[in-house]
Motif scaffolding. Sequence first.
Motif, PDB file in Angstrom:
ATOM      1  N   THR A   1       0.730  -1.178   0.198  1.00  3.73           N
ATOM      2  CA  THR A   1      -0.307   0.203   0.133  1.00  3.73           C
ATOM      3  C   THR A   1       0.668   1.008  -0.386  1.00  3.73           C
ATOM      4  O   THR A   1       0.371   2.146  -0.586  1.00  3.73           O
ATOM      5  CB  THR A   1      -0.719   0.384   1.183  1.00  3.73           C
ATOM      6  N   ASN A   2       2.609   1.140   0.719  1.00  7.97           N
ATOM      7  CA  ASN A   2       2.990   2.866   1.122  1.00  7.97           C
ATOM      8  C   ASN A   2       3.641   2.757  -0.228  1.00  7.97           C
ATOM      9  O   ASN A   2       3.637   3.492  -1.019  1.00  7.97           O
ATOM     10  CB  ASN A   2       3.777   2.187   1.950  1.00  7.97           C
ATOM     11  N   VAL A   3       4.145   1.378  -1.315  1.00 10.91           N
ATOM     12  CA  VAL A   3       4.359   1.429  -1.781  1.00 10.91           C
ATOM     13  C   VAL A   3       3.643   1.952  -2.961  1.00 10.91           C
ATOM     14  O   VAL A   3       3.835   3.332  -4.375  1.00 10.91           O
ATOM     15  CB  VAL A   3       4.819   0.542  -2.869  1.00 10.91           C
ATOM     16  N   CYS A   4       2.155   2.133  -2.818  1.00 10.66           N
ATOM     17  CA  CYS A   4       1.401   2.699  -4.126  1.00 10.66           C
ATOM     18  C   CYS A   4       1.028   4.086  -3.856  1.00 10.66           C
ATOM     19  O   CYS A   4       1.126   4.310  -5.405  1.00 10.66           O
ATOM     20  CB  CYS A   4       0.408   1.347  -3.982  1.00 10.66           C
ATOM     21  N   LYS A   5       1.364   4.395  -3.444  1.00  9.24           N
ATOM     22  CA  LYS A   5       0.932   5.799  -2.277  1.00  9.24           C
ATOM     23  C   LYS A   5       1.972   6.161  -3.006  1.00  9.24           C
ATOM     24  O   LYS A   5       2.166   7.171  -3.641  1.00  9.24           O
ATOM     25  CB  LYS A   5       0.473   5.944  -1.102  1.00  9.24           C
ATOM     26  N   LEU A   6       3.321   5.965  -2.502  1.00  9.38           N
ATOM     27  CA  LEU A   6       4.614   6.458  -3.180  1.00  9.38           C
ATOM     28  C   LEU A   6       4.753   7.098  -4.939  1.00  9.38           C
ATOM     29  O   LEU A   6       5.575   7.773  -5.446  1.00  9.38           O
ATOM     30  CB  LEU A   6       5.586   6.179  -2.511  1.00  9.38           C
ATOM     31  N   THR A   7       4.656   5.497  -5.229  1.00  8.96           N
ATOM     32  CA  THR A   7       5.024   5.152  -6.867  1.00  8.96           C
ATOM     33  C   THR A   7       3.465   6.123  -7.993  1.00  8.96           C
ATOM     34  O   THR A   7       3.546   5.484  -8.948  1.00  8.96           O
ATOM     35  CB  THR A   7       5.165   3.858  -7.437  1.00  8.96           C
ATOM     36  N   GLY A   8       2.188   5.529  -7.189  1.00  7.93           N
ATOM     37  CA  GLY A   8       0.900   6.308  -8.187  1.00  7.93           C
ATOM     38  C   GLY A   8       0.934   4.712  -9.117  1.00  7.93           C
ATOM     39  O   GLY A   8      -0.208   5.033  -9.652  1.00  7.93           O
ATOM     40  N   LEU A   9       1.496   3.852  -8.705  1.00  6.68           N
ATOM     41  CA  LEU A   9       1.171   2.516  -9.313  1.00  6.68           C
ATOM     42  C   LEU A   9      -0.713   1.307  -8.646  1.00  6.68           C
ATOM     43  O   LEU A   9      -0.467   2.236  -7.694  1.00  6.68           O
ATOM     44  CB  LEU A   9       2.378   1.080  -9.489  1.00  6.68           C
ATOM     45  N   SER A  10      -0.981   0.473  -8.996  1.00  6.29           N
ATOM     46  CA  SER A  10      -2.171   0.070  -8.384  1.00  6.29           C
ATOM     47  C   SER A  10      -1.970  -1.378  -7.885  1.00  6.29           C
ATOM     48  O   SER A  10      -0.234  -1.807  -8.110  1.00  6.29           O
ATOM     49  CB  SER A  10      -2.657  -0.170  -9.990  1.00  6.29           C
ATOM     50  N   ARG A  11      -1.704  -1.590  -7.124  1.00  9.94           N
ATOM     51  CA  ARG A  11      -1.283  -2.835  -5.586  1.00  9.94           C
ATOM     52  C   ARG A  11      -1.462  -4.042  -7.454  1.00  9.94           C
ATOM     53  O   ARG A  11      -0.342  -4.550  -6.936  1.00  9.94           O
ATOM     54  CB  ARG A  11      -3.088  -2.958  -4.697  1.00  9.94           C
ATOM     55  N   GLN A  12      -2.433  -4.101  -7.904  1.00 11.79           N
ATOM     56  CA  GLN A  12      -2.053  -5.203  -8.568  1.00 11.79           C
ATOM     57  C   GLN A  12      -0.511  -4.806  -9.114  1.00 11.79           C
ATOM     58  O   GLN A  12      -0.483  -5.778  -9.665  1.00 11.79           O
ATOM     59  CB  GLN A  12      -2.974  -5.109  -9.936  1.00 11.79           C
ATOM     60  N   VAL A  13      -0.323  -3.950 -10.073  1.00 13.32           N
ATOM     61  CA  VAL A  13       0.647  -3.631 -10.450  1.00 13.32           C
ATOM     62  C   VAL A  13       2.018  -4.447  -9.847  1.00 13.32           C
ATOM     63  O   VAL A  13       3.145  -4.618 -10.066  1.00 13.32           O
ATOM     64  CB  VAL A  13       1.198  -2.789 -11.577  1.00 13.32           C
TER      65      VAL A  13
END
Length: 111
Positions: free
Chosen positions: A44-56
């Motif tokens: 979730t943190n990675v998604c927030k910082l990168t703008g990537l979806s959880r699936q990606v």
Amino acid sequence: MKRKHDVDRFEIKQKLVGDMLAGTKTMGEVGKALRVDALKMSQTNVCKLTGLSRQVVSDIENDMGNPRLDSFQAYFTLMGLELAVLPRERSELVALESTFTKQTNVADTAK
């Protein structure tokens, strides 16, 4: 001063990249290990910082799907790595590593 439970992120990254270059770990395994062990981050943190979806993010870490190049770049930049093109043959990598080590030693000596 380092506490016992502190991790050496550089040391973890160095080992994992070495494993990947040796062919014993995949890009996804390296990314996930860096995220969990070195950075102590959730997907979730990675998604927030990168703008990537959880699936990606999940696809990258599980070596699945077909993520876009810019997704790989965003993910691995956050992990402190950059994408590179390297020879597939391990013997060529060893020669490349030797050349890189010599260049680094020369640069260090010049300082």
